[in-house]
Structure formats: C-alpha cells, structure tokens
Write a protein that holds these residues in place. Sequence first.
Motif, short mmCIF file in Angstrom:
data_model
loop_
_atom_site.label_atom_id
_atom_site.label_comp_id
_atom_site.label_asym_id
_atom_site.label_seq_id
_atom_site.Cartn_x
_atom_site.Cartn_y
_atom_site.Cartn_z
N ALA B 82 -11.03 -25.06 4.41
CA ALA B 82 -11.63 -23.72 4.21
C ALA B 82 -10.27 -22.85 4.54
O ALA B 82 -10.45 -21.66 4.33
CB ALA B 82 -12.82 -23.64 5.60
N PHE B 95 -19.25 -19.86 1.16
CA PHE B 95 -19.31 -21.02 1.46
C PHE B 95 -17.46 -21.31 2.24
O PHE B 95 -18.00 -21.54 3.42
CB PHE B 95 -18.54 -22.10 0.45
N SER B 96 -16.51 -20.65 1.82
CA SER B 96 -14.98 -20.77 3.02
C SER B 96 -15.32 -19.83 4.20
O SER B 96 -15.29 -20.75 5.97
CB SER B 96 -13.73 -20.04 2.32
N LEU B 99 -17.97 -22.47 6.41
CA LEU B 99 -17.24 -23.80 7.20
C LEU B 99 -16.55 -23.18 8.04
O LEU B 99 -16.06 -23.76 9.47
CB LEU B 99 -16.09 -24.10 5.90
#
Lengths: 302, 174
Positions: B82, B95-96, B99
Amino acid sequence: MRYKKCEICGKRAEQNKMVIVENTLYCIECFEKEFEEKELLNGKKVIRELDPTVCSNCNHDNGGEELPKLSIYPICLECKKVIDKQVFPDWVKAFIAGTIAIIIIGFIWNLRFFKAYEHIHTANTNYVNGNYENASRLMSLAVIEVPEVEDIKAMAGFFKGIDLLVKDSCTEALFLFEKYKQAIPADVNLKSFIIQARAGSFFDKKNYKGFLDASNQYLALDSTQAQSWAGVASAYSCLYAETKNEEYKTQTYTCLAKAMSLDSTSKQMKEYMNLIEYRIYSKQIIRREQFKKQFPTGWSKI
Amino acid sequence: MFIPGKIIAIFTFPGIIVHEFAHMIFCKIRKVAVFEVCYFQFDNPQGFVKHERTDNFTTTFLISMGPFLVNTLLCLLICIPAYLPVKFFEIDHLFSYFLVWLGVSIGMHAIPSDEDATNIFEQAKVSVKHFNILAIVSFPIIGLIYLFNALRMIWADLFYGIIIGLGIPSLLFG
Ligand SMILES: [Zn+2]
Ligand SMILES: [Zn+2]
C-alpha cells in the motif's frame, strides 16, 4: 485403567491416584499420611502419576489401550476434537487464511506500482549517468504502469526532451519542455534546457538572430562555461556566413577567445571551435554531424 | 485525547486476533499444550491463551514474544504494497487505505502485554541463576515492554504500528 503398587504400603492403587516423591511411588493415602505437614515437601521433586489409558480431561477409561497425548496429558479423541476446535476454531482459521490472502492480493494488485517504481529508479540512474535514451525509454515504461500519475508523465516527457536535445532534434525537444514545464520539478533546471532547445530550434529554422538571442540568454545563465561562450560564437559565425558583415566576424573571434580561455583542451570543445572556424572561412552553415562526416579528422585551412 | 481501550479494541480487532494466534502458534511449535484460547472479547483482557506451564525459558520467551514477531512481520507485509500507491504515487484508492488500516491495526498489538512480560520475568529470575544468556538479555526487553505499555496512554501502540507500517517502507522506497 492401570494400577500400580505403592512402594510404601504395597497395596495396588489406581495409577492416576498416585504420586512420585523423589523417585518413590506413593498411593494417595500414604502420601497424605507421610506429608501431612506440607513443609516436608520443600525442595523435593513431586510428580503426579498419569494413567496413559484414562483421559485427563473427562476421565474416560480406555481400558488397556493407551490414549494419544496433549503434551504429557492423555486425552481421548472426543476431548481432543473439542479442545482443538476451541484452541483453533474455524473462524480463526478463516481469518488467518483471509489475512494471508489479503497479503498476496495486496502484492499482486499493486504489482504495477512496484514495476513503475523500479523503472523510475533505473531511469533516474540512467539520466544521472548521461544515458538519456535509456532514461527516456524507462520513464515511458513507468507511464504505461501508472498512467494516472501526471508527474511521471511530465518526467517521461522531460527525459524524452533531453534525449531529443542531445540528438539535435531541438524543435521537438522544445515542444515537450513547453508542454510539461508546469509539472516538472524546479530542481531539474528546466529553464537552461528550454533556452538550449530554443537556440537549436532557431538554428534549424535558419533564424540566426533568434539563435544569437537564445545563446546570449544561455550565456547570461552561466558565463563560467566554455560551452556558453562557444554557443554565442557559433551564432555570430552563422550571422557572418549569412550577411558577410565583418562586425559579426569580430564578435565571433572575441567570444571564441573567451571560450578558449575557459577550455582549450577538451575534444568536444576543439571540434566545436573547428566547426566555427570553418564556417567563418567557407561562409557555409552546416550541421555538426555533416561537418564530422565531411572532415572526419578535422578541418584545416591548408 | 483519551479513548477507552474497548473502542480501540473494536477498531483494531484484527491485531488482537493475530496477537493471540501468535501466542498459540508458538505453543504449537514448542509443543506446549494449549487448554483454552480467547481470540477476542470486549472485556479485559481482550484475548488470552491458557497453556501448560513450562520450565524451559526459551519456550516461555518465544510464546510471550511471539506476537512481537508475528504482528510486526504481518504489519510490514500488509503495508508495503500500500505504501507505493498511497505515499509515493499519491493515488487515493480504497483498497490501499484498507491495507494500511489492517496492517497498522495488527502492528499496534505487536508489543507483548504486561502479563506476557511478567511470565518472562518470573521465569527469567530462575533461569538467570543458571546463566541462561537469553534470560539475561530478556531483562532490558521486559523493562522496555513495561515502559511501552505505560506509554499506550499516549498512543505508543499507534506510533509503533505507523513506524512499522509506513516508516520502514519509506526507508525502503524513499
Ligand atoms: Zn500406600
Ligand atoms: Zn476425554
């Protein structure tokens, strides 16, 4: 269930109800009688006997057959199943598997960023080492990986521009520099490259007044380099070749002398001066590559 | 800012689960019988592992320090992918951020609890008499654990998670 003989009273007793004190086996009655005062056990090694055929969790008697062990404790299969489920339940297994899956997906999903990073890193190294063609190629590969990042696009444009500039495609280089100049970081000194490209572009278009103007701007940025003075000398020599005005010839030699005083030894400088002298003598304006082809060992008046 | 432990526990629950899992897995590796595990609960302690007593200092040390190794490693592995999009390329992507949350949550629970430290301390006192090197080395570590847990008041756990999850990748990628 197993029985053992007490080494004190000699009676048979359930193994689970026996204790070993300093290698002597006691039944529970003898143990309690002998060690009524707890202090008597101080410093002594006391071990509870474990019947390997009786589950230590639920007391299930497995007859004559030994049970599997949890550490040192005999455990029946039913209890083992329950403990295993409790100790490492399915939802925790799923959670750990999920976490590992997320790590793997994280790396795969973001692989293009690792690739882009690697390309950028190598491109910068190539740029610093003067390998502009490779630098430009690698930075363009980074753009393919992360097309949404404008800064990388600008750097790719800049590297391409530098590559074109050193290959004397100054007009194309100038176009790229102008296009991306807002996004290029300040520390790359874009201004001097733009002036160089502009000078080259004017030369290509045979606009020698513009060439002189841009060369003077470059000289104003840095007058400590022979290259800067030679650029102005070159512009004057073009104007002389075009107009035959002696004043330009005088200016050419003045600037050449200045350049020579700063660097009269490097190969690149010698070639450049040779070209200017040829231009003054022949009043012909030819490009550097053409000159090199025509006079591979240099030109002299004879 | 004071936020009750329960609230922090809810937001960082993956870290607690991994912390207890790490204790449990080191029990399995060192063949120590585990009788009961709680991976997450709202009450204090938010998780625990009940296992057989052992006289082997290395075993006690590994079981107690397990979360430090496992949580730190997982925090790093989750956050590294990430880091580049979030910090280097400055791309916003859900999504990063997920994470980063997961990695830092796990990293926040890497440091052994005071109970874990006490387990090591009690046995280190015995083992040090036999000149056990690991026992000698463990004393300053125990001190650091107690200090760290006291500093949880001022978010030392969050700082640790961020240092591992974002600080180390920044050293790797600049
Ligand atoms: Zn007896
Ligand atoms: Zn049983």
